[in-house]
Design a protein around this motif. Structure first.
Motif, PDB file in Angstrom:
ATOM      1  N   ILE A 178       0.842  -1.195   0.000  1.00  0.00           N
ATOM      2  CA  ILE A 178       0.000   0.000   0.000  1.00  0.00           C
ATOM      3  C   ILE A 178       0.877   1.246   0.000  1.00  0.00           C
ATOM      4  O   ILE A 178       2.043   1.200   0.423  1.00  0.00           O
ATOM      5  N   ILE A 179       0.278   2.329  -0.453  1.00  0.00           N
ATOM      6  CA  ILE A 179       0.965   3.623  -0.392  1.00  0.00           C
ATOM      7  C   ILE A 179       0.240   4.463   0.652  1.00  0.00           C
ATOM      8  O   ILE A 179      -0.997   4.549   0.641  1.00  0.00           O
ATOM      9  N   GLY A 180       0.977   5.045   1.558  1.00  0.00           N
ATOM     10  CA  GLY A 180       0.398   5.977   2.519  1.00  0.00           C
ATOM     11  C   GLY A 180       0.661   7.391   2.012  1.00  0.00           C
ATOM     12  O   GLY A 180       1.801   7.723   1.659  1.00  0.00           O
ATOM     13  N   VAL A 181      -0.392   8.185   1.944  1.00  0.00           N
ATOM     14  CA  VAL A 181      -0.240   9.537   1.417  1.00  0.00           C
ATOM     15  C   VAL A 181      -0.251  10.520   2.590  1.00  0.00           C
ATOM     16  O   VAL A 181      -1.257  10.639   3.298  1.00  0.00           O
ATOM     17  N   GLY A 182       0.869  11.186   2.815  1.00  0.00           N
ATOM     18  CA  GLY A 182       0.942  12.167   3.900  1.00  0.00           C
ATOM     19  C   GLY A 182       0.965  13.576   3.336  1.00  0.00           C
ATOM     20  O   GLY A 182       0.682  13.787   2.152  1.00  0.00           O
ATOM     21  N   GLY A 184       2.880  16.141   1.831  1.00  0.00           N
ATOM     22  CA  GLY A 184       4.181  16.314   1.179  1.00  0.00           C
ATOM     23  C   GLY A 184       5.116  15.142   1.390  1.00  0.00           C
ATOM     24  O   GLY A 184       6.340  15.275   1.288  1.00  0.00           O
ATOM     25  N   GLU A 185       4.581  14.013   1.726  1.00  0.00           N
ATOM     26  CA  GLU A 185       5.426  12.826   1.936  1.00  0.00           C
ATOM     27  C   GLU A 185       4.635  11.578   1.580  1.00  0.00           C
ATOM     28  O   GLU A 185       3.404  11.562   1.619  1.00  0.00           O
ATOM     29  N   TYR A 186       5.368  10.527   1.223  1.00  0.00           N
ATOM     30  CA  TYR A 186       4.736   9.259   0.871  1.00  0.00           C
ATOM     31  C   TYR A 186       5.411   8.132   1.648  1.00  0.00           C
ATOM     32  O   TYR A 186       6.612   8.186   1.934  1.00  0.00           O
ATOM     33  N   PHE A 187       4.608   7.128   1.938  1.00  0.00           N
ATOM     34  CA  PHE A 187       5.110   5.920   2.599  1.00  0.00           C
ATOM     35  C   PHE A 187       4.719   4.735   1.730  1.00  0.00           C
ATOM     36  O   PHE A 187       3.692   4.796   1.043  1.00  0.00           O
ATOM     37  N   ILE A 188       5.502   3.678   1.789  1.00  0.00           N
ATOM     38  CA  ILE A 188       4.995   2.415   1.247  1.00  0.00           C
ATOM     39  C   ILE A 188       5.060   1.395   2.376  1.00  0.00           C
ATOM     40  O   ILE A 188       5.908   1.480   3.277  1.00  0.00           O
ATOM     41  N   ALA A 189       4.156   0.446   2.347  1.00  0.00           N
ATOM     42  CA  ALA A 189       4.163  -0.587   3.395  1.00  0.00           C
ATOM     43  C   ALA A 189       3.436  -1.825   2.899  1.00  0.00           C
ATOM     44  O   ALA A 189       2.493  -1.733   2.110  1.00  0.00           O
ATOM     45  N   ALA A 192      -0.783  -2.129   6.648  1.00  0.00           N
ATOM     46  CA  ALA A 192      -1.196  -0.818   7.151  1.00  0.00           C
ATOM     47  C   ALA A 192      -0.660  -0.468   8.545  1.00  0.00           C
ATOM     48  O   ALA A 192      -0.325   0.692   8.796  1.00  0.00           O
ATOM     49  N   PRO A 193      -0.560  -1.454   9.503  1.00  0.00           N
ATOM     50  CA  PRO A 193      -0.140  -1.043  10.842  1.00  0.00           C
ATOM     51  C   PRO A 193       1.202  -0.341  10.867  1.00  0.00           C
ATOM     52  O   PRO A 193       1.467   0.465  11.756  1.00  0.00           O
ATOM     53  N   ALA A 194       2.050  -0.619   9.880  1.00  0.00           N
ATOM     54  CA  ALA A 194       3.374  -0.010   9.856  1.00  0.00           C
ATOM     55  C   ALA A 194       3.277   1.503   9.833  1.00  0.00           C
ATOM     56  O   ALA A 194       4.109   2.200  10.412  1.00  0.00           O
ATOM     57  N   ILE A 195       2.243   2.034   9.169  1.00  0.00           N
ATOM     58  CA  ILE A 195       2.220   3.481   8.928  1.00  0.00           C
ATOM     59  C   ILE A 195       0.907   4.148   9.350  1.00  0.00           C
ATOM     60  O   ILE A 195       0.722   5.335   9.109  1.00  0.00           O
ATOM     61  N   ILE A 196       0.026   3.381   9.995  1.00  0.00           N
ATOM     62  CA  ILE A 196      -1.300   3.926  10.325  1.00  0.00           C
ATOM     63  C   ILE A 196      -1.197   5.104  11.302  1.00  0.00           C
ATOM     64  O   ILE A 196      -2.068   5.956  11.358  1.00  0.00           O
ATOM     65  N   ASN A 197      -0.113   5.170  12.074  1.00  0.00           N
ATOM     66  CA  ASN A 197       0.071   6.316  12.989  1.00  0.00           C
ATOM     67  C   ASN A 197       0.529   7.560  12.222  1.00  0.00           C
ATOM     68  O   ASN A 197       0.534   8.652  12.760  1.00  0.00           O
ATOM     69  N   ARG A 198       0.948   7.393  10.958  1.00  0.00           N
ATOM     70  CA  ARG A 198       1.450   8.520  10.168  1.00  0.00           C
ATOM     71  C   ARG A 198       0.387   9.087   9.235  1.00  0.00           C
ATOM     72  O   ARG A 198       0.377  10.274   8.952  1.00  0.00           O
ATOM     73  N   THR A 199      -0.439   8.206   8.698  1.00  0.00           N
ATOM     74  CA  THR A 199      -1.496   8.659   7.783  1.00  0.00           C
ATOM     75  C   THR A 199      -2.631   7.638   7.754  1.00  0.00           C
ATOM     76  O   THR A 199      -2.410   6.458   8.040  1.00  0.00           O
ATOM     77  N   LYS A 200      -3.807   8.130   7.411  1.00  0.00           N
ATOM     78  CA  LYS A 200      -4.936   7.198   7.235  1.00  0.00           C
ATOM     79  C   LYS A 200      -5.430   7.276   5.797  1.00  0.00           C
ATOM     80  O   LYS A 200      -6.517   6.820   5.472  1.00  0.00           O
ATOM     81  N   ARG A 201      -4.609   7.862   4.920  1.00  0.00           N
ATOM     82  CA  ARG A 201      -4.984   7.960   3.498  1.00  0.00           C
ATOM     83  C   ARG A 201      -4.118   6.970   2.718  1.00  0.00           C
ATOM     84  O   ARG A 201      -2.886   7.098   2.698  1.00  0.00           O
ATOM     85  N   PHE A 202      -4.792   6.005   2.116  1.00  0.00           N
ATOM     86  CA  PHE A 202      -4.051   4.918   1.467  1.00  0.00           C
ATOM     87  C   PHE A 202      -4.435   4.735   0.004  1.00  0.00           C
ATOM     88  O   PHE A 202      -5.600   4.895  -0.364  1.00  0.00           O
ATOM     89  N   ILE A 232      -7.533   7.315  -3.736  1.00  0.00           N
ATOM     90  CA  ILE A 232      -6.998   7.410  -2.368  1.00  0.00           C
ATOM     91  C   ILE A 232      -8.153   7.115  -1.412  1.00  0.00           C
ATOM     92  O   ILE A 232      -9.216   7.729  -1.512  1.00  0.00           O
ATOM     93  N   HIS A 233      -7.972   6.144  -0.538  1.00  0.00           N
ATOM     94  CA  HIS A 233      -9.018   5.774   0.428  1.00  0.00           C
ATOM     95  C   HIS A 233      -8.679   6.351   1.801  1.00  0.00           C
ATOM     96  O   HIS A 233      -7.535   6.245   2.253  1.00  0.00           O
ATOM     97  N   GLN A 234      -9.692   6.900   2.417  1.00  0.00           N
ATOM     98  CA  GLN A 234      -9.510   7.384   3.798  1.00  0.00           C
ATOM     99  C   GLN A 234     -10.019   6.273   4.722  1.00  0.00           C
ATOM    100  O   GLN A 234     -11.191   5.903   4.652  1.00  0.00           O
TER     101      GLN A 234
END
Ligand code: M6R
Length: 606
Positions: A178-182, A184-189, A192-202, A232-234
């Protein structure tokens, strides 16, 4: 199972990546690694063991940068070790990977001829080498990745960076990413638990998607380079929900993971066109001398052994004796020197099964373990090992481990059948074709889970259940009853249907649900008579069958149709609705499904 995380943004990547890895620790892993890009250089660190060990290695602060990848590995190819840990690097290309590359041996041979040198035992390492070889031919980074991906057979979720580029690339095929959309920043994981504290937009990537992160944006293309659009899903998930992938319990998540777990267990082993089943690095004894196979395990794994017996005896006509591991060595089994002892265990750490292996070794027989955990005692100490690729099983009630154990036993039966000349190439191709359809068929049962949930609602009030089946489905009903009793604390007993008249029939009245597995095979007519006998005693009958025209269909309270398959593979399909039935009943009753009372995931005492 392996975990992938990646970051590209304006913050310090290292801290974010380590935190994300820590959030994936609950899934189990054996080594960890990180790669951070900074001004044309990528620093890589890998460590066997825990993320905290990795953290110590990078504590000197040398890993600064705003783009990076990290990984926790759960070994499938090659032992848990630093040199097998991810990221893997070739030239200036750095890769983290989840999944299994089926054709890695062929690719490795070809790349070796081109002068590439390999430093690990993994399937993953071919990926950076393949990309590097395309880069050498003058392609740009994206085209080199696309060309490499087109050559890969198997499954992958990938994070890729290179020193001479500011781009991060991610790609997926049959392995979640998944891609986490923050902001001005992006995460991949991978989860979801890896990055759920950083963003909830996937953005949930789909098969063959490639994501290119550059210049503060993300662009998605397919393998041909054409743009693809994904929403992008919230999500509103809590940490705990995210850990379970949105499922309420690990057990349910693991039941739903079975199509993928079975596919992963087949990958790299079945060669349908060649009519072959191959197990990497497995050295079996002289099979012509093996007069008897013993299959020994505990609990659910023992039920898999019972299915193994039906498989080997009905298809290969090789005698198989099954034993519960805690009984095996106390009953002086008559083991002969040329017998083969197969030990089946999800954890590879079950004390009784280990003791059975030791007994076998003491008596000089060849021991073969079928395990889910690389580096476990049974995997290390048996003479041979075949891994199920179910991924970590966290729920105490075993589900995906069971169906992958049956898959391995089926493949082993084909492999031995071919080596003994009992099955020819056409037979094997036919069998392979059947098992390759199993993941889709399991999925089609999961798609009907709503029906089973309704069933559970109807029957949850009962305090006793009887499960009946015949032939290869007898172990499947034993497993169904075990699932119900261990997670719902409802008393459930299973019998070979023919045994009903020899005692259990006395229990039947209008308060007794009787679950039948009754496919249209050579046992069909006899089981129909048993159904009749239960109905006439006012028992409440549930039938699970592959025959939509089952002659008892209109006479019973509950009727569920399964997909059809060959006899040898029926238990994989028939156990899935029984797992779901147990799960939904326990869930309605509000028990602690993932950690039922008095039970442990791994029973390490005798
Ligand atoms: O790890 P193992 O497969 O050796 O464990 C054996 C049994 O303890 C296990 O299968 C147990 O029966 C299951 N957790 C039941 O769901």
């Amino acid at each position: 199972m392996c975990g992938i995380v990646g970051y590209k943004g304006k913050k310090d990547a290292c801290g974010i990546l380590i935190e994300a890895l820590k959030r994936l620790e609950y899934r189990g892993y054996d080594s960890a690694g990180i790669a951070v890009w900074h001004e044309g250089k990528v620093e890589v660190a890998r460590k066997k063991g825990k993320v905290d060990e990795l953290r110590k290695v990078i504590a000197d602060g040398s890993f600064t940068g705003k783009m990076g990848l990290a990984h926790t590995r759960w070994a499938t190819h090659g032992t848990p070790s630093e040199h097998n840990a991810h990221p893997h690097k070739a030239g200036d290309v750095v890769v983290v990977h989840n999944g299994i590359i089926e054709n890695y041996i062929e690719l490795k041979e070809r790349l070796r001829k081109e002068g590439h040198k390999f430093l690990s035992d993994t399937d993953t390492e071919v990926i950076p080498h393949l990309i590097a070889s395309y880069l050498k031919k003058g392609m740009d980074f994206v085209d080199a990745v696309r060309s490499a991906l087109k050559e890969l057979k198997g499954s992958y979720a990938l994070g890729i960076i290179r020193e001479t580029d500011k781009m991060l690339i991610a790609a997926r095929k049959e392995s979640p990413l998944i891609i986490g959309v923050g902001a001005g920043e992006y995460f991949i994981a991978s989860d979801a638990p890896a990055i759920i504290n950083r963003t909830k937009r996937f953005i949930f990537l789909e098969d063959d998607d490639i994501a290119i992160f550059a210049d503060g944006t993300v662009r998605l293309i397919d393998l041909e380079g054409k743009t693809v659009k994904r929403e992008i899903h919230q999500v509103q998930w809590s940490d705990a929900m995210a850990e379970k992938g949105g499922f309420k319990h690990f057990m349910l998540k693991e039941i739903f993971e079975q199509p993928r777990a079975i596919s992963d267990t087949l990958i790299g082993r079945v060669k349908e066109e060649r009519g072959e089943v191959a197990f990497e690095e497995l050295k079996l004894p002289d099979l012509a001398k093996v007069k008897k196979i013993w299959m020994v395990a505990c609990g659910t794994s023992y039920h898999a052994c019972m299915i193994g017996k039906y498989l080997f005896e009905s298809v290969l006509h090789i005698p198989v004796e099954t034993d519960i591991a805690s009984e095996f060595r106390y009953r002086e089994p008559i083991l002969k020197k040329d017998d083969m002892l197969v030990l089946v265990s999800q954890s590879g750490e079950t004390a009784d099964t280990i003791a059975a292996m030791k007994e076998g070794k003491k008596r000089g027989v060849y021991t073969l373990s079928i395990c889910n955990v690389l580096g476990s005692t049974l995997a290390r100490d048996a003479d041979g090992v075949i891994f199920t690729h179910a991924g970590p099983e966290i729920g105490v009630a075993s589900t995906k481990a069971f169906t992958t154990q049956i898959s391995v036993l089926f493949l082993l039966m084909l492999h031995i059948g071919e080596r003994l000349g009992k099955l020819n190439k056409q037979d094997i191709s036919r069998y392979i074709n059947e098992i390759k359809q199993i993941p889709h068929k399991v999925q089609s049962i999961l798609d009907m889970s709503g029906q089973i949930e309704e069933m559970a609602r109807r029957y949850m009030v009962h305090r006793d259940f009887l499960y009946l089946g015949r032939g290869i489905n007898y172990p499947a009903v034993l497993e169904g009853a075990l699932k119900l009793k261990e997670i719902s604390y409802i008393h459930a007993e299973a019998y070979a249907a023919g045994e009903m008249k020899h005692g259990p029939i006395a229990l039947i009245d209008e308060n007794m649900p009787v679950v039948f597995v009754s496919p249209h095979d050579h046992t069909y007519k006899k089981t129909c008579s048993n159904v009749e006998e239960v109905i006439s005693r006012r028992g409440r009958v549930l039938i699970f069958t592959d025959d939509p025209l089952h002659e008892m269909a209109d006479r019973v309270e509950t009727f569920f149709v399964l997909p059809q398959t060959i006899y040898a593979l029926q238990p994989i399909l028939s156990v899935v609705p029984l797992q779901l039935l147990a799960y939904y009943i326990a869930n309605f009753l509000g028990t602690d499904v993932d950690q039922p009372r008095n039970l442990a995931k791994s029973v390490t005492v005798e």
